[in-house]
Design a protein around this motif. Structure first.
Motif, PDB file in Angstrom:
ATOM      1  N   GLY A   1       0.922  -1.025   0.147  1.00  0.00           N
ATOM      2  CA  GLY A   1      -0.072  -0.020   0.030  1.00  0.00           C
ATOM      3  C   GLY A   1       0.807   1.158   0.079  1.00  0.00           C
ATOM      4  O   GLY A   1       1.924   1.169  -0.547  1.00  0.00           O
ATOM      5  N   ARG A   2       0.381   2.234   0.676  1.00  0.00           N
ATOM      6  CA  ARG A   2       0.869   3.632   0.669  1.00  0.00           C
ATOM      7  C   ARG A   2       2.165   3.483   1.638  1.00  0.00           C
ATOM      8  O   ARG A   2       2.402   2.994   2.507  1.00  0.00           O
ATOM      9  CB  ARG A   2       0.104   4.597   1.272  1.00  0.00           C
ATOM     10  CG  ARG A   2      -1.065   4.979   0.178  1.00  0.00           C
ATOM     11  CD  ARG A   2      -1.763   6.155   0.719  1.00  0.00           C
ATOM     12  NE  ARG A   2      -0.953   7.410   0.883  1.00  0.00           N
ATOM     13  CZ  ARG A   2      -1.452   8.605   0.940  1.00  0.00           C
ATOM     14  NH1 ARG A   2      -2.873   8.643   1.201  1.00  0.00           N
ATOM     15  NH2 ARG A   2      -0.652   9.595   1.015  1.00  0.00           N
ATOM     16  N   GLU A   3       3.409   4.093   1.009  1.00  0.00           N
ATOM     17  CA  GLU A   3       4.472   4.369   1.656  1.00  0.00           C
ATOM     18  C   GLU A   3       4.368   5.808   2.414  1.00  0.00           C
ATOM     19  O   GLU A   3       4.625   6.698   1.642  1.00  0.00           O
ATOM     20  CB  GLU A   3       5.761   4.273   0.862  1.00  0.00           C
ATOM     21  CG  GLU A   3       7.002   4.180   1.901  1.00  0.00           C
ATOM     22  CD  GLU A   3       8.026   3.329   0.913  1.00  0.00           C
ATOM     23  OE1 GLU A   3       9.326   3.067   1.801  1.00  0.00           O
ATOM     24  OE2 GLU A   3       7.962   3.136  -0.298  1.00  0.00           O
ATOM     25  N   ARG A   4       4.082   5.607   3.723  1.00  0.00           N
ATOM     26  CA  ARG A   4       3.835   7.062   4.344  1.00  0.00           C
ATOM     27  C   ARG A   4       4.941   8.115   4.718  1.00  0.00           C
ATOM     28  O   ARG A   4       4.650   9.055   4.472  1.00  0.00           O
ATOM     29  CB  ARG A   4       3.051   6.841   5.840  1.00  0.00           C
ATOM     30  CG  ARG A   4       1.740   5.908   5.523  1.00  0.00           C
ATOM     31  CD  ARG A   4       0.706   6.720   6.392  1.00  0.00           C
ATOM     32  NE  ARG A   4      -0.570   5.688   6.507  1.00  0.00           N
ATOM     33  CZ  ARG A   4      -1.364   5.485   5.602  1.00  0.00           C
ATOM     34  NH1 ARG A   4      -1.282   6.215   4.560  1.00  0.00           N
ATOM     35  NH2 ARG A   4      -2.514   4.497   5.997  1.00  0.00           N
TER      36      ARG A   4
END
Lengths: 87, 87
Positions: A77-80
């Protein structure tokens, strides 16, 4: 030494602890920080957490690996903790 | 292989993802799970996360170390994933 820190603290202390850890490590997600630290830097982080946390309520875990390559990391998913999303 | 999983997902998916990870790993804190998994178990966890997460919103990280002893763990404050508090 590679360090990974996850914390779970009362809401009113989140911001102070987040700011403190940000001075020493890279923010990667929600309440997760990681980075390369020397033994004495880890000692400073440990001392700071002991000072800022209320220990019968809050919780933090410091995972360390002597070599970063011992720890494989995979993001789903997203790499924050990045300003741009690489995925 | 030792695995540590941290996730940060939208509130409505927290419970489903928590339950899924609990079937494979030990809950240690807030949104953190860890445990000893085989390569194929990690593959099952990875597939489950891909299925349950909305990838442009949610985020999860899978850290793995080939040997558990490569990863040192230190708890500050409460140890959440235990029924009794050992500290």
């Amino acid at each position: 030494m590679y360090a990974l820190i996850v914390y779970d603290v009362e809401v009113k202390r989140v911001s102070r602890i987040h700011k403190f850890l940000k001075r020493h490590l890279n923010w990667v997600q929600n309440s997760v920080f990681e980075g390369e630290l020397t033994e004495s830097q880890i000692e400073a982080v440990r001392a700071g957490l002991h000072r800022l946390m209320v220990k019968d309520v809050d919780s933090a875990m410091i995972y360390t690996a002597r070599e970063e390559r011992w720890l494989n990391k995979e993001v789903i998913g997203r790499e924050r903790g990045k300003t741009t999303n690489l995925l």
